[in-house]
Design a protein around this motif. Structure first.
Motif, PDB file in Angstrom:
ATOM      1  N   ILE A 255      57.953 109.381  59.428  1.00  0.00           N
ATOM      2  CA  ILE A 255      58.841 110.443  59.884  1.00  0.00           C
ATOM      3  C   ILE A 255      59.961 110.637  58.866  1.00  0.00           C
ATOM      4  O   ILE A 255      60.222 109.750  58.042  1.00  0.00           O
ATOM      5  CB  ILE A 255      59.440 110.148  61.293  1.00  0.00           C
ATOM      6  N   GLY A 256      60.617 111.787  58.951  1.00  0.00           N
ATOM      7  CA  GLY A 256      61.726 112.055  58.042  1.00  0.00           C
ATOM      8  C   GLY A 256      61.862 113.539  57.814  1.00  0.00           C
ATOM      9  O   GLY A 256      60.974 114.326  58.179  1.00  0.00           O
ATOM     10  N   PHE A 257      62.979 113.905  57.199  1.00  0.00           N
ATOM     11  CA  PHE A 257      63.264 115.317  56.976  1.00  0.00           C
ATOM     12  C   PHE A 257      62.291 115.894  55.947  1.00  0.00           C
ATOM     13  O   PHE A 257      61.644 115.161  55.201  1.00  0.00           O
ATOM     14  CB  PHE A 257      64.712 115.466  56.477  1.00  0.00           C
ATOM     15  N   MET A 258      62.204 117.236  55.917  1.00  0.00           N
ATOM     16  CA  MET A 258      61.379 117.910  54.915  1.00  0.00           C
ATOM     17  C   MET A 258      61.759 117.417  53.519  1.00  0.00           C
ATOM     18  O   MET A 258      62.941 117.234  53.239  1.00  0.00           O
ATOM     19  CB  MET A 258      61.633 119.426  54.974  1.00  0.00           C
ATOM     20  N   GLY A 259      60.771 117.184  52.683  1.00  0.00           N
ATOM     21  CA  GLY A 259      61.050 116.771  51.305  1.00  0.00           C
ATOM     22  C   GLY A 259      61.242 115.275  51.129  1.00  0.00           C
ATOM     23  O   GLY A 259      61.512 114.806  50.030  1.00  0.00           O
ATOM     24  N   SER A 260      61.067 114.507  52.221  1.00  0.00           N
ATOM     25  CA  SER A 260      61.302 113.060  52.090  1.00  0.00           C
ATOM     26  C   SER A 260      60.093 112.318  51.518  1.00  0.00           C
ATOM     27  O   SER A 260      60.169 111.114  51.282  1.00  0.00           O
ATOM     28  CB  SER A 260      61.724 112.455  53.434  1.00  0.00           C
ATOM     29  N   GLY A 261      58.996 113.026  51.310  1.00  0.00           N
ATOM     30  CA  GLY A 261      57.832 112.411  50.659  1.00  0.00           C
ATOM     31  C   GLY A 261      56.811 111.830  51.625  1.00  0.00           C
ATOM     32  O   GLY A 261      55.971 111.017  51.235  1.00  0.00           O
ATOM     33  N   LYS A 262      56.857 112.260  52.897  1.00  0.00           N
ATOM     34  CA  LYS A 262      55.931 111.701  53.905  1.00  0.00           C
ATOM     35  C   LYS A 262      54.464 111.880  53.513  1.00  0.00           C
ATOM     36  O   LYS A 262      53.665 110.954  53.645  1.00  0.00           O
ATOM     37  CB  LYS A 262      56.169 112.373  55.271  1.00  0.00           C
ATOM     38  N   THR A 263      54.128 113.063  53.013  1.00  0.00           N
ATOM     39  CA  THR A 263      52.724 113.329  52.677  1.00  0.00           C
ATOM     40  C   THR A 263      52.290 112.514  51.462  1.00  0.00           C
ATOM     41  O   THR A 263      51.241 111.853  51.488  1.00  0.00           O
ATOM     42  CB  THR A 263      52.506 114.837  52.424  1.00  0.00           C
ATOM     43  N   THR A 264      53.113 112.520  50.419  1.00  0.00           N
ATOM     44  CA  THR A 264      52.762 111.775  49.208  1.00  0.00           C
ATOM     45  C   THR A 264      52.655 110.287  49.505  1.00  0.00           C
ATOM     46  O   THR A 264      51.652 109.635  49.169  1.00  0.00           O
ATOM     47  CB  THR A 264      53.837 112.004  48.115  1.00  0.00           C
ATOM     48  N   VAL A 265      53.676 109.751  50.170  1.00  0.00           N
ATOM     49  CA  VAL A 265      53.674 108.315  50.477  1.00  0.00           C
ATOM     50  C   VAL A 265      52.504 107.995  51.420  1.00  0.00           C
ATOM     51  O   VAL A 265      51.823 106.977  51.260  1.00  0.00           O
ATOM     52  CB  VAL A 265      55.030 107.896  51.094  1.00  0.00           C
ATOM     53  N   GLY A 266      52.261 108.870  52.378  1.00  0.00           N
ATOM     54  CA  GLY A 266      51.157 108.663  53.328  1.00  0.00           C
ATOM     55  C   GLY A 266      49.817 108.558  52.620  1.00  0.00           C
ATOM     56  O   GLY A 266      48.996 107.690  52.927  1.00  0.00           O
ATOM     57  N   LEU A 267      49.614 109.431  51.635  1.00  0.00           N
ATOM     58  CA  LEU A 267      48.351 109.401  50.882  1.00  0.00           C
ATOM     59  C   LEU A 267      48.213 108.104  50.086  1.00  0.00           C
ATOM     60  O   LEU A 267      47.156 107.471  50.088  1.00  0.00           O
ATOM     61  CB  LEU A 267      48.283 110.601  49.933  1.00  0.00           C
ATOM     62  N   PHE A 268      49.286 107.703  49.419  1.00  0.00           N
ATOM     63  CA  PHE A 268      49.276 106.453  48.647  1.00  0.00           C
ATOM     64  C   PHE A 268      48.996 105.266  49.578  1.00  0.00           C
ATOM     65  O   PHE A 268      48.202 104.387  49.268  1.00  0.00           O
ATOM     66  CB  PHE A 268      50.624 106.233  47.954  1.00  0.00           C
ATOM     67  N   LEU A 269      49.677 105.272  50.732  1.00  0.00           N
ATOM     68  CA  LEU A 269      49.533 104.155  51.669  1.00  0.00           C
ATOM     69  C   LEU A 269      48.118 104.106  52.251  1.00  0.00           C
ATOM     70  O   LEU A 269      47.542 103.028  52.434  1.00  0.00           O
ATOM     71  CB  LEU A 269      50.569 104.322  52.795  1.00  0.00           C
ATOM     72  N   SER A 270      47.562 105.266  52.515  1.00  0.00           N
ATOM     73  CA  SER A 270      46.208 105.295  53.090  1.00  0.00           C
ATOM     74  C   SER A 270      45.189 104.748  52.085  1.00  0.00           C
ATOM     75  O   SER A 270      44.238 104.073  52.452  1.00  0.00           O
ATOM     76  CB  SER A 270      45.844 106.699  53.578  1.00  0.00           C
ATOM     77  N   LYS A 271      45.429 105.016  50.809  1.00  0.00           N
ATOM     78  CA  LYS A 271      44.559 104.466  49.757  1.00  0.00           C
ATOM     79  C   LYS A 271      44.702 102.949  49.701  1.00  0.00           C
ATOM     80  O   LYS A 271      43.715 102.214  49.648  1.00  0.00           O
ATOM     81  CB  LYS A 271      44.960 105.041  48.400  1.00  0.00           C
ATOM     82  N   GLU A 272      45.943 102.499  49.714  1.00  0.00           N
ATOM     83  CA  GLU A 272      46.243 101.070  49.592  1.00  0.00           C
ATOM     84  C   GLU A 272      45.623 100.283  50.748  1.00  0.00           C
ATOM     85  O   GLU A 272      45.080  99.194  50.562  1.00  0.00           O
ATOM     86  CB  GLU A 272      47.776 100.912  49.580  1.00  0.00           C
ATOM     87  N   LEU A 273      45.717 100.826  51.963  1.00  0.00           N
ATOM     88  CA  LEU A 273      45.235 100.083  53.139  1.00  0.00           C
ATOM     89  C   LEU A 273      43.801 100.458  53.527  1.00  0.00           C
ATOM     90  O   LEU A 273      43.231  99.867  54.444  1.00  0.00           O
ATOM     91  CB  LEU A 273      46.147 100.353  54.345  1.00  0.00           C
ATOM     92  N   SER A 274      43.257 101.483  52.854  1.00  0.00           N
ATOM     93  CA  SER A 274      41.951 102.055  53.226  1.00  0.00           C
ATOM     94  C   SER A 274      41.928 102.496  54.689  1.00  0.00           C
ATOM     95  O   SER A 274      40.973 102.205  55.424  1.00  0.00           O
ATOM     96  CB  SER A 274      40.807 101.073  52.964  1.00  0.00           C
ATOM     97  N   TYR A 275      42.990 103.154  55.096  1.00  0.00           N
ATOM     98  CA  TYR A 275      43.048 103.764  56.427  1.00  0.00           C
ATOM     99  C   TYR A 275      42.898 105.273  56.262  1.00  0.00           C
ATOM    100  O   TYR A 275      43.326 105.818  55.239  1.00  0.00           O
ATOM    101  CB  TYR A 275      44.422 103.523  57.076  1.00  0.00           C
ATOM    102  N   PRO A 276      42.342 105.949  57.265  1.00  0.00           N
ATOM    103  CA  PRO A 276      42.314 107.413  57.164  1.00  0.00           C
ATOM    104  C   PRO A 276      43.737 107.990  57.157  1.00  0.00           C
ATOM    105  O   PRO A 276      44.669 107.346  57.662  1.00  0.00           O
ATOM    106  CB  PRO A 276      41.555 107.870  58.412  1.00  0.00           C
ATOM    107  N   PHE A 277      43.863 109.179  56.587  1.00  0.00           N
ATOM    108  CA  PHE A 277      45.174 109.823  56.498  1.00  0.00           C
ATOM    109  C   PHE A 277      45.150 111.167  57.214  1.00  0.00           C
ATOM    110  O   PHE A 277      44.235 111.965  57.008  1.00  0.00           O
ATOM    111  CB  PHE A 277      45.532 110.050  55.023  1.00  0.00           C
TER     112      PHE A 277
END
Ligand code: S3P
Length: 176
Positions: A9-31
């Motif tokens: 969660i966080g305000f617009m522009g806080s990087g939720k999508t970018t970080v989410g994609l990186f994290l999903s790769k790292e943990l091999s979880y769906p995004f």
């Protein structure tokens, strides 16, 4: 709370999508990017939903699809829209059913990131006066903070570092 269902969660522009994609790769979880999910399910862009049907309609759909995603996925990274915390029912659901991470950034930094035209155009809230956008940012802070299990400052950090800090935070919870 399910620690394998991770919500950003966080305000617009806080990087939720970018970080989410990186994290999903790292943990091999769906995004799942909830904004994209809403656009796919509704068959319309968010800007169009806001202009044709209004913000209240969007907020109602946003809650509906958040519930759907939480029900359908046990193990997932969900990147949410900046206004997800406006409804109490969403805050409660997120806190109870997922591990919530608030990506915090200073207002000026976030706005600078959103200055690129394509980023700006995607977000109907940014059509408002900058003073009003800042008030919205400030008004939401308490909601982001009270909903989060983990609060991470993003200032001057790249997505890889943020992901490392998230993994540490998850480990500190002792359940991974
Ligand atoms: C909104 C944020 C947007 C999107 C919609 C409303 C908000 O998502 O859900 O334009 O109220 O802050 P992002 O935070 O991904 O930009």
């Amino acid at each position: 709370m399910n620690i394998n269902r991770i919500a950003l969660i966080g305000f617009m522009g806080s990087g939720k999508t970018t970080v989410g994609l990186f994290l999903s790769k790292e943990l091999s979880y769906p995004f799942i990017d909830l904004d994209c999910y809403i656009e796919e399910k509704e068959g319309e862009k968010i800007t169009k939903i806001f202009s044709d049907k209004g913000e209240d309609y969007f907020r109602e759909r946003e809650s509906f699809y958040l519930n759907e995603v939480i029900e359908d996925y046990e193990k997932v990274i969900i990147s949410t829209g900046g206004g997800i915390i406006l409804k109490e029912e969403n805050r409660k659901l997120l806190k109870e059913k997922s591990f919530v991470i608030y990506l915090y950034g200073n207002f000026d930094t976030l706005i600078n990131r959103l200055q690129k035209e394509e980023e700006f155009k995607k977000r109907p809230i940014l059509k408002r006066d900058i003073k009003e956008v800042k008030e919205i940012y400030e008004m939401r802070q308490k909601y982001y903070r009270e909903t989060a299990h983990l609060i991470l400052g993003t200032e001057g950090k790249n997505p890889n570092l943020i992901v490392k800090e998230i993994i540490k935070g998850l480990q500190a919870y002792g359940k991974m």
